[in-house]
Write a protein that holds these residues in place. Structure first.
Motif, short mmCIF file in Angstrom:
data_model
loop_
_atom_site.label_atom_id
_atom_site.label_comp_id
_atom_site.label_asym_id
_atom_site.label_seq_id
_atom_site.Cartn_x
_atom_site.Cartn_y
_atom_site.Cartn_z
N LEU A 106 -2.12 -8.15 -1.19
CA LEU A 106 -3.00 -7.16 -1.80
C LEU A 106 -4.46 -7.56 -1.59
O LEU A 106 -4.80 -8.75 -1.60
N ASP A 138 -9.26 7.77 -1.39
CA ASP A 138 -8.07 7.01 -1.73
C ASP A 138 -8.37 5.95 -2.77
O ASP A 138 -9.44 5.34 -2.76
N CYS A 155 -6.91 2.47 -4.00
CA CYS A 155 -5.94 1.43 -3.65
C CYS A 155 -5.76 0.47 -4.82
O CYS A 155 -6.64 0.37 -5.68
N GLN A 200 1.94 4.35 -3.32
CA GLN A 200 1.82 5.79 -3.14
C GLN A 200 3.17 6.49 -3.33
O GLN A 200 3.24 7.59 -3.90
N THR A 254 0.83 -1.21 0.00
CA THR A 254 0.00 0.00 0.00
C THR A 254 0.86 1.25 0.00
O THR A 254 0.61 2.21 -0.74
#
Length: 460
Positions: free
Chosen positions: A411, A288, A290, A120, A116
């Protein structure tokens, strides 16, 4: 010298060249020692492509394709960034990068951070270079899976009328597709699923849907895909992937995970030190975004999704868990569905060209028991793509692959059927599930290319 996986008795293997010594404006100020410092991927990035790591050797690639592949490199990427910094706005491009889910575990393993966080920070690195939008490709994989599921069920019902309906082969691996078009022709091509790969669906999403949403001319978008696989560079050049709507290429440049890592190394950057930035949302929603994966063995899970869907749609059986039976080796496994004591579905996962060779031999001899085959050129699947899972001597990095497999399974799992954005796009963008535009945008055709020598009996 003969390539590792060459399908010819003789092969004039292409050698790497070192024209790509200078990356771009951002790296011109780097010291000589920084530029020349060797790392496991410096050789990969400086070469146009290590053609012995795929099927794209001299015998598979035309001179025109060779030149086009050579342009899919860091230098081209940085050239676009450099033009965007100049005053001539007519040459400015909107730079969009799409990241394959199979590339994310590589960066996580290399930098020892969770998936995660790594996505980013990778987004932050790219935007720091001047990229405008960074997307993940899970949405595109959803479309590819859903179209593949539907096509298999249709083929299954047509199997008594159409001798080419079954078996159906997966279509997401460009190394396998290139081999089939070059070496196998009519034996295999009618059996390959017509659904486009996630990479090429993403090209259509960016150059058509996203361009319209942003009111940008598709020609003004430069679309880069980050992937574990060198063969994806060749896939991006395919004629069928030039949008018939806009007559432009959906993916302008493919860079491997290793090539991105080399950029960081040459700038002496660690992802852990990069300021994170959120992924962009193609629907411009707040919140967000993901990155997710699909059920399966690290390669978008075509076998598992099609198997479960077919079991329910055709036989009314809901399959919760799939049990793989290993056959010749761990890269050749099968899955079966039984009803009333009879096997009604038999699927196989076939990875690596030795297993593919055996599969083709059985098909040619008429001794082929499978309804569907998930075919991948790389042993171990997409996580083991040659653009990221290699040691300095170009061998499989087993320790790294093991780490990536663990990180990939961490994930979150996303079911394509549950993705409301996909359902909305079928209506808003594609004019319904059964429309002509679905066939135009999400499907492709296959063509036998120039003949190669018959490789059925070659020992791999």
């Amino acid at each position: 010298m003969k390539c590792d996986k060459c399908t010819k008795d003789k092969c004039t293997k292409k050698q790497k060249n070192n024209e790509n010594e200078s990356l771009v404006n951002d790296t011109k100020n780097a010291t000589t020692s920084e530029i020349e410092e060797e790392s496991e991927f410096h050789r990969l990035a400086n070469a146009k492509i290590f053609l012995s790591d795929c099927l794209a050797c001299d015998n598979c690639v035309t001179s025109t394709e060779s030149r086009q592949i050579a342009q899919q490199c860091q230098e081209e990427f940085f050239t676009v960034l450099g033009l965007n910094q100049r005053c001539d706005v007519s040459k400015h491009k909107v730079l969009v990068v799409s990241i394959s889910p199979q590339s994310v575990p590589y960066f996580a393993a290399k930098h020892c951070i969770n998936v995660t966080e790594v996505i980013q920070r990778l987004s932050g690195f790219l935007k720091g270079l001047g990229v405008h939008y960074v997307f993940n490709m899970t949405l595109a994989a959803d479309f590819s899976l859903l179209e593949s599921q539907r096509e298999f069920v249709q083929r299954f019902h047509q199997r008594s009328q159409d001798q080419h309906a079954l078996p159906m082969f997966a279509s997401a691996c460009p190394g396998w597709i290139r081999y089939a078009e070059k070496a196998l022709g009519s034996l295999v091509l009618p059996h390959i699923c017509t659904a486009k790969s996630p990479q090429q669906v993403m090209g259509s999403l960016i150059k058509d849907y996203f361009a319209k949403k942003q009111q940008i001319s598709p020609e003004k978008i430069f679309h880069v895909v980050i992937t574990p696989c060198y063969d994806k560079k060749l896939e991006a050049l395919g004629e069928d992937f030039h949008s018939s709507i806009h007559q432009i290429q959906g993916v302008d440049c493919v860079l491997t995970s290793g090539e991105i890592m080399q950029m960081m190394e040459q700038k002496s950057l660690l992802l852990t030190k990069v300021e994170p930035a959120a992924l962009d949302n193609i629907f411009e929603e707040i919140g967000d975004v993901c990155i997710a994966r699909h059920d399966g063995r690290g390669s978008d899970g075509f076998l598992e999704h099609i198997f479960k869907y077919a079991a329910k749609e055709i036989f009314g059986i809901e399959v919760k868990e799939i049990t793989y039976k290993t056959l010749r080796n761990k890269d050749f496994q099968e899955v079966t569905l039984e009803k009333d004591g009879d096997v009604v579905l038999r699927f196989a996962a076939t990875y690596g060209f030795r297993n593919i060779q055996n599969m083709v031999y059985k098909l040619k001899k008429g001794k082929f028991p499978y309804n569907f085959i998930e075919v991948l050129a790389c042993p171990g699947g997409c996580l083991n793509g040659k653009g990221q899972a290699m040691t300095e001597d170009r061998k499989m990095d087993k320790d790294l692959l093991h780490q990536m497999e663990g990180m990939y399974t961490s994930l979150p799992v996303q079911l394509p059927e549950a993705n409301m954005h996909v359902q909305m796009l079928y209506q808003e963008w594609l004019q319904g599930r059964n429309s002509a535009k679905v066939q135009e945008v999400l499907h492709r055709e296959y063509h036998a290319l120039s003949e190669m020598s018959n490789s059925i009996d070659i020992k791999w």
